[in-house]
Design a protein around this motif. Structure first.
Motif, PDB file in Angstrom:
ATOM      1  N   SER A 166      29.737 -44.411 -22.534  1.00 26.03           N
ATOM      2  CA  SER A 166      31.047 -45.015 -22.808  1.00 26.03           C
ATOM      3  C   SER A 166      31.672 -45.609 -21.550  1.00 26.03           C
ATOM      4  O   SER A 166      32.601 -46.408 -21.636  1.00 26.03           O
ATOM      5  CB  SER A 166      31.988 -43.983 -23.422  1.00 26.03           C
ATOM      6  N   GLY A 167      31.194 -45.213 -20.389  1.00 29.57           N
ATOM      7  CA  GLY A 167      31.697 -45.769 -19.132  1.00 29.57           C
ATOM      8  C   GLY A 167      33.010 -45.136 -18.704  1.00 29.57           C
ATOM      9  O   GLY A 167      33.374 -44.044 -19.118  1.00 29.57           O
ATOM     10  N   HIS A 168      33.740 -45.861 -17.887  1.00 25.18           N
ATOM     11  CA  HIS A 168      34.977 -45.342 -17.290  1.00 25.18           C
ATOM     12  C   HIS A 168      36.110 -45.223 -18.292  1.00 25.18           C
ATOM     13  O   HIS A 168      37.087 -44.524 -18.039  1.00 25.18           O
ATOM     14  CB  HIS A 168      35.395 -46.213 -16.104  1.00 25.18           C
ATOM     15  N   GLU A 169      36.004 -45.912 -19.418  1.00 27.48           N
ATOM     16  CA  GLU A 169      37.044 -45.847 -20.448  1.00 27.48           C
ATOM     17  C   GLU A 169      37.067 -44.485 -21.119  1.00 27.48           C
ATOM     18  O   GLU A 169      38.118 -43.964 -21.446  1.00 27.48           O
ATOM     19  CB  GLU A 169      36.797 -46.925 -21.512  1.00 27.48           C
ATOM     20  N   GLY A 170      35.883 -43.929 -21.364  1.00 29.45           N
ATOM     21  CA  GLY A 170      35.792 -42.643 -22.039  1.00 29.45           C
ATOM     22  C   GLY A 170      35.982 -42.777 -23.536  1.00 29.45           C
ATOM     23  O   GLY A 170      36.105 -43.885 -24.079  1.00 29.45           O
ATOM     24  N   LEU A 171      36.015 -41.649 -24.196  1.00 29.69           N
ATOM     25  CA  LEU A 171      36.170 -41.600 -25.649  1.00 29.69           C
ATOM     26  C   LEU A 171      37.163 -40.506 -26.016  1.00 29.69           C
ATOM     27  O   LEU A 171      37.272 -39.496 -25.319  1.00 29.69           O
ATOM     28  CB  LEU A 171      34.830 -41.291 -26.324  1.00 29.69           C
ATOM     29  N   THR A 172      37.857 -40.706 -27.125  1.00 26.35           N
ATOM     30  CA  THR A 172      38.736 -39.666 -27.635  1.00 26.35           C
ATOM     31  C   THR A 172      37.896 -38.600 -28.330  1.00 26.35           C
ATOM     32  O   THR A 172      36.717 -38.818 -28.629  1.00 26.35           O
ATOM     33  CB  THR A 172      39.744 -40.237 -28.650  1.00 26.35           C
ATOM     34  N   VAL A 173      38.522 -37.478 -28.604  1.00 29.85           N
ATOM     35  CA  VAL A 173      37.832 -36.409 -29.309  1.00 29.85           C
ATOM     36  C   VAL A 173      37.373 -36.899 -30.675  1.00 29.85           C
ATOM     37  O   VAL A 173      36.250 -36.627 -31.098  1.00 29.85           O
ATOM     38  CB  VAL A 173      38.737 -35.159 -29.425  1.00 29.85           C
ATOM     39  N   SER A 174      38.221 -37.640 -31.372  1.00 27.67           N
ATOM     40  CA  SER A 174      37.836 -38.134 -32.701  1.00 27.67           C
ATOM     41  C   SER A 174      36.677 -39.125 -32.617  1.00 27.67           C
ATOM     42  O   SER A 174      35.802 -39.133 -33.490  1.00 27.67           O
ATOM     43  CB  SER A 174      39.032 -38.744 -33.434  1.00 27.67           C
ATOM     44  N   GLU A 175      36.629 -39.938 -31.578  1.00 28.71           N
ATOM     45  CA  GLU A 175      35.500 -40.848 -31.400  1.00 28.71           C
ATOM     46  C   GLU A 175      34.216 -40.074 -31.114  1.00 28.71           C
ATOM     47  O   GLU A 175      33.152 -40.404 -31.643  1.00 28.71           O
ATOM     48  CB  GLU A 175      35.791 -41.850 -30.270  1.00 28.71           C
ATOM     49  N   LEU A 176      34.320 -39.040 -30.285  1.00 27.18           N
ATOM     50  CA  LEU A 176      33.161 -38.194 -30.014  1.00 27.18           C
ATOM     51  C   LEU A 176      32.674 -37.532 -31.303  1.00 27.18           C
ATOM     52  O   LEU A 176      31.481 -37.502 -31.584  1.00 27.18           O
ATOM     53  CB  LEU A 176      33.503 -37.122 -28.979  1.00 27.18           C
ATOM     54  N   GLN A 177      33.612 -37.009 -32.103  1.00 23.43           N
ATOM     55  CA  GLN A 177      33.257 -36.377 -33.374  1.00 23.43           C
ATOM     56  C   GLN A 177      32.521 -37.353 -34.276  1.00 23.43           C
ATOM     57  O   GLN A 177      31.534 -36.994 -34.913  1.00 23.43           O
ATOM     58  CB  GLN A 177      34.510 -35.888 -34.093  1.00 23.43           C
ATOM     59  N   HIS A 178      33.018 -38.558 -34.338  1.00 23.54           N
ATOM     60  CA  HIS A 178      32.407 -39.578 -35.192  1.00 23.54           C
ATOM     61  C   HIS A 178      30.960 -39.851 -34.787  1.00 23.54           C
ATOM     62  O   HIS A 178      30.073 -39.906 -35.631  1.00 23.54           O
ATOM     63  CB  HIS A 178      33.227 -40.869 -35.136  1.00 23.54           C
ATOM     64  N   HIS A 179      30.726 -40.000 -33.518  1.00 29.70           N
ATOM     65  CA  HIS A 179      29.384 -40.315 -33.022  1.00 29.70           C
ATOM     66  C   HIS A 179      28.428 -39.127 -33.105  1.00 29.70           C
ATOM     67  O   HIS A 179      27.223 -39.304 -33.310  1.00 29.70           O
ATOM     68  CB  HIS A 179      29.432 -40.809 -31.568  1.00 29.70           C
ATOM     69  N   LEU A 180      28.958 -37.921 -32.905  1.00 30.61           N
ATOM     70  CA  LEU A 180      28.101 -36.741 -32.804  1.00 30.61           C
ATOM     71  C   LEU A 180      28.057 -35.901 -34.075  1.00 30.61           C
ATOM     72  O   LEU A 180      27.229 -35.005 -34.180  1.00 30.61           O
ATOM     73  CB  LEU A 180      28.558 -35.866 -31.631  1.00 30.61           C
ATOM     74  N   ASP A 181      28.953 -36.170 -35.020  1.00 26.11           N
ATOM     75  CA  ASP A 181      29.020 -35.397 -36.261  1.00 26.11           C
ATOM     76  C   ASP A 181      29.077 -33.903 -35.945  1.00 26.11           C
ATOM     77  O   ASP A 181      28.251 -33.116 -36.407  1.00 26.11           O
ATOM     78  CB  ASP A 181      27.833 -35.725 -37.165  1.00 26.11           C
ATOM     79  N   MET A 182      30.070 -33.534 -35.126  1.00 25.19           N
ATOM     80  CA  MET A 182      30.206 -32.163 -34.645  1.00 25.19           C
ATOM     81  C   MET A 182      31.596 -31.654 -35.039  1.00 25.19           C
ATOM     82  O   MET A 182      32.575 -32.385 -34.888  1.00 25.19           O
ATOM     83  CB  MET A 182      30.058 -32.164 -33.115  1.00 25.19           C
ATOM     84  N   PRO A 183      31.696 -30.441 -35.551  1.00 23.11           N
ATOM     85  CA  PRO A 183      33.017 -29.891 -35.889  1.00 23.11           C
ATOM     86  C   PRO A 183      33.951 -29.886 -34.675  1.00 23.11           C
ATOM     87  O   PRO A 183      33.510 -29.688 -33.543  1.00 23.11           O
ATOM     88  CB  PRO A 183      32.715 -28.462 -36.341  1.00 23.11           C
ATOM     89  N   ALA A 184      35.238 -30.082 -34.940  1.00 22.11           N
ATOM     90  CA  ALA A 184      36.227 -30.179 -33.863  1.00 22.11           C
ATOM     91  C   ALA A 184      36.236 -28.940 -32.974  1.00 22.11           C
ATOM     92  O   ALA A 184      36.311 -29.055 -31.746  1.00 22.11           O
ATOM     93  CB  ALA A 184      37.614 -30.417 -34.447  1.00 22.11           C
TER      94      ALA A 184
END
Length: 104
Positions: free
Chosen positions: A30-48
């Motif tokens: 994702s680079g220097h911008e990073g990702l939100t928790v919800s974006e990470l969840q979306h990509h990884l399909d991982m419970p919060a």
């Protein structure tokens, strides 16, 4: 040098879990911008709750930095820490190791 070993060991230990390695690699992409928790969840399909646990470990190891922007928390890799860790691993590559003397 001792504290460097401790910091590097903590960073490497945090990457020693498959889920955390996936999170960190995604953040690196994702680079220097990073990702939100919800974006990470979306990509990884991982419970919060699971994601929060793994992010906390990465933050405590110094590999991930969290920044609040409004209501969102952005997670991004600390590239300086990552580069220090990689340099540490590479600094003596192929330098050679010999036994001073053998008493067999």
């Amino acid at each position: 040098m001792g504290s460097d070993y401790i910091k590097i060991a903590k960073a490497l230990a945090s990457l020693g879990h498959e889920a955390r390695l996936k999170v960190f690699r995604l953040l690196v992409r994702s680079g220097h911008e990073g990702l939100t928790v919800s974006e990470l969840q979306h990509h990884l399909d991982m419970p919060a709750s699971t994601l929060a646990h793994h992010l906390r470990t990465l933050v405590l190891s110094g590999l991930v930095v969290q920044d609040r922007k409004g209501r969102e928390i952005y997670n991004r890799p600390d590239f300086d820490v990552m580069e220090t860790m990689m340099a540490f691993l590479n600094e003596e590559c192929c330098a050679g190791v010999s036994l001073a003397s053998s008493t067999a």
